[in-house]
Design an enzyme around this catalytic site. Structure first.
Site, PDB file in Angstrom:
ATOM      1  N   SER A 103       0.297   3.396   9.290  1.00 38.52           N
ATOM      2  CA  SER A 103      -0.358   2.131   8.977  1.00 38.52           C
ATOM      3  C   SER A 103      -0.295   1.155  10.155  1.00 38.52           C
ATOM      4  CB  SER A 103       0.341   1.473   7.789  1.00 38.52           C
ATOM      5  OG  SER A 103       0.537   2.408   6.759  1.00 38.52           O
TER       6      SER A 103
ATOM      7  N   HIS B 258      -5.587   2.380   7.498  1.00 34.85           N
ATOM      8  CA  HIS B 258      -5.581   3.719   8.080  1.00 34.85           C
ATOM      9  C   HIS B 258      -6.966   3.982   8.652  1.00 34.85           C
ATOM     10  CE1 HIS B 258      -1.700   5.352   6.574  1.00 34.85           C
ATOM     11  NE2 HIS B 258      -1.850   4.380   5.715  1.00 34.85           N
TER      12      HIS B 258
ATOM     13  N   HIS C   4      -3.390  11.177   2.391  1.00 30.61           N
ATOM     14  CA  HIS C   4      -2.143  11.308   1.650  1.00 30.61           C
ATOM     15  C   HIS C   4      -2.399  12.029   0.331  1.00 30.61           C
ATOM     16  CE1 HIS C   4      -1.827   7.710   4.205  1.00 30.61           C
ATOM     17  NE2 HIS C   4      -0.525   7.915   4.247  1.00 30.61           N
TER      18      HIS C   4
ATOM     19  N   TYR D 218      -1.475  10.959  -2.480  1.00 30.93           N
ATOM     20  CA  TYR D 218      -1.827   9.964  -3.509  1.00 30.93           C
ATOM     21  C   TYR D 218      -3.309   9.611  -3.513  1.00 30.93           C
ATOM     22  CZ  TYR D 218      -1.268   6.478   0.246  1.00 30.93           C
ATOM     23  OH  TYR D 218      -1.365   5.777   1.418  1.00 30.93           O
ATOM     24  N   GLU D 219      -4.030  10.006  -2.479  1.00 28.38           N
ATOM     25  CA  GLU D 219      -5.484   9.801  -2.490  1.00 28.38           C
ATOM     26  C   GLU D 219      -6.180  10.882  -3.310  1.00 28.38           C
ATOM     27  OE1 GLU D 219      -7.110   8.507   1.552  1.00 28.38           O
ATOM     28  OE2 GLU D 219      -5.027   8.973   2.053  1.00 28.38           O
TER      29      GLU D 219
ATOM     30  N   ALA E 160       5.143   4.408   8.053  1.00 33.04           N
ATOM     31  CA  ALA E 160       5.784   3.209   7.511  1.00 33.04           C
ATOM     32  C   ALA E 160       6.691   3.678   6.384  1.00 33.04           C
ATOM     33  CB  ALA E 160       4.729   2.257   6.962  1.00 33.04           C
TER      34      ALA E 160
ATOM     35  N   MET F 200       5.689   8.072   1.874  1.00 28.40           N
ATOM     36  CA  MET F 200       4.695   8.863   1.134  1.00 28.40           C
ATOM     37  C   MET F 200       3.907   9.816   2.032  1.00 28.40           C
ATOM     38  SD  MET F 200       3.218   5.689  -1.126  1.00 28.40           S
ATOM     39  CE  MET F 200       4.334   4.442  -1.816  1.00 28.40           C
ATOM     40  N   SER F 201       4.439  10.104   3.223  1.00 30.59           N
ATOM     41  CA  SER F 201       3.662  10.954   4.147  1.00 30.59           C
ATOM     42  C   SER F 201       4.602  11.859   4.927  1.00 30.59           C
ATOM     43  CB  SER F 201       2.863  10.065   5.113  1.00 30.59           C
ATOM     44  OG  SER F 201       3.722   9.362   5.985  1.00 30.59           O
TER      45      SER F 201
ATOM     46  N   ASN G 121       9.757  -2.608   5.103  1.00 33.28           N
ATOM     47  CA  ASN G 121      10.326  -3.414   4.013  1.00 33.28           C
ATOM     48  C   ASN G 121      11.628  -2.754   3.602  1.00 33.28           C
ATOM     49  OD1 ASN G 121       8.099  -1.391   2.928  1.00 33.28           O
ATOM     50  ND2 ASN G 121       9.695  -1.514   1.374  1.00 33.28           N
TER      51      ASN G 121
ATOM     52  N   HIS H 249       1.674  -3.819  -0.251  1.00 33.50           N
ATOM     53  CA  HIS H 249       1.045  -3.120   0.871  1.00 33.50           C
ATOM     54  C   HIS H 249       0.738  -4.103   1.998  1.00 33.50           C
ATOM     55  CE1 HIS H 249      -1.010   0.033   2.983  1.00 33.50           C
ATOM     56  NE2 HIS H 249      -2.192  -0.544   2.906  1.00 33.50           N
TER      57      HIS H 249
HETATM   58  N1  HPA Z   1       8.442   3.165  -0.341  1.00 32.36           N
HETATM   59  C1  HPA Z   1       7.633   4.203  -0.089  1.00 32.36           C
HETATM   60  N2  HPA Z   1       6.766   4.210   0.915  1.00 32.36           N
HETATM   61  C2  HPA Z   1       6.721   3.137   1.711  1.00 32.36           C
HETATM   62  C3  HPA Z   1       7.526   2.016   1.492  1.00 32.36           C
HETATM   63  C4  HPA Z   1       8.446   2.033   0.394  1.00 32.36           C
HETATM   64  O1  HPA Z   1       9.212   1.084   0.149  1.00 32.36           O
HETATM   65  N3  HPA Z   1       7.214   1.117   2.463  1.00 32.36           N
HETATM   66  C5  HPA Z   1       6.258   1.678   3.239  1.00 32.36           C
HETATM   67  N4  HPA Z   1       5.957   2.905   2.785  1.00 32.36           N
END
Ligand code: HPA
Length: 268
Positions: free
Chosen positions: A25, A56, A78, A80-81, A108, A206-207, A230, A241
């Site tokens: 990202s 992205h 991903h 999730y898409e 990220a 998630m990747s 984060n 996001h």
């Molecule tokens: N969790 C999962 N995926 C992420 C996060 C998170 O806190 N931050 C950025 N990608």
């Protein structure tokens, strides 16, 4: 399909760089800094899946960074898409067919380790695959790699040393940790984060894990770098996001500095 895409790319350029970087990202500034830049939209490459997520991109870029010719994949798809694990690793497999030796995967991630802070870069030392998916499920293509690839050293030890040396040289702070991959797209609950900490995870994302598995299957060495965008659920008030993109962007300069110093030190 991967062979068709590789043949299409080979018809446009005979020799491909042996090092590639997958950008997560909010890393557009990395592309802007490349010299001798050439771009191919994913949508123009036969079979190449196009991302749908904001932040992205969706292009294959070649160019020079730190004097070295590299390939940059700007944007990834991903699970999730709604993509299949095979679609998620399509690009990595195509590059491996083009002769790739070294793959730098960036992402990220949420920081689970309490010593992390948003904006910190973390060297991935190992992963835990909790995505309930694996790109190697199904018939094995023996011409790509073995049925049961060893994952004892999924993240290349020499590349990890190189990244640490690059961090020391540039003064960019670099943490180390284990990346847990979840399917997403909802962020984790605080209870899930406590569970992940208990099982030894330092980062949640998630990747990356499907791409690492596909790369190792084909003998490509992998360096994984997370930006802690984060602190994970339960460790800060709320997650969004928007914050992931903003912190990713703020840390992009450090990530570029670190990657350039890594590129100066690898030879393949
Ligand atoms: N969790 C999962 N995926 C992420 C996060 C998170 O806190 N931050 C950025 N990608």
């Amino acid at each position: 399909m991967i062979r068709e895409a590789a043949a299409w790319l080979k018809s446009r350029r005979a020799e491909w760089p042996r090092t590639a970087i997958v950008l997560g990202s909010a890393q557009a500034s990395f592309i802007a800094a490349l010299t001798d830049r050439q771009e191919i939209g994913y949508r123009d490459i036969p079979g190449w899946p196009v991302p749908t997520v904001q932040g992205h991109g969706g292009k294959l870029v070649t160019g020079r960074a730190a004097g070295r010719e590299i390939i940059v994949l700007s944007g990834r798809v991903h699970l999730y898409e709604g993509r299949t694990p095979q679609e998620v690793v399509f690009g990595v497999r195509v590059l491996a067919l083009l002769g790739l030796k070294t793959l730098i995967l960036t992402n990220a991630a949420g920081g689970i380790n309490p010593n992390y802070r948003p904006g910190l870069l973390v060297l991935i030392t190992d992963h835990i695959n909790l995505q309930g998916a694996n790109p190697l499920i199904g018939p094995n293509d023996d011409s790509l790699g073995p049925r049961f690839p060893d994952m004892s050293r999924a993240y290349d030890a020499a590349l990890q040393q190189t990244a640490k040396a690059a961090a020391a040289e540039t003064g960019v702070e670099l943490g180390e940790g284990v990346y847990a991959a979840l399917p997403g797209p909802s962020f984790e609950t605080p209870a899930e984060i406590r569970y992940l900490r208990t099982i030894g995870a330092d980062l949640a994302g998630m990747s990356t894990v499907p791409e690492t598995i596909a790369a190792r299957h084909m003998g490509v060495r992998v360096l994984g770098l997370s930006t802690v965008t984060n602190m994970a659920a339960g460790m800060q008030a709320e997650l969004s996001h928007g914050e992931v993109l903003a912190t990713g962007k703020a840390a992009a300069g450090d990530l570029r500095k670190l990657i350039e110093a890594v590129l100066e030190r690898i030879d393949d």
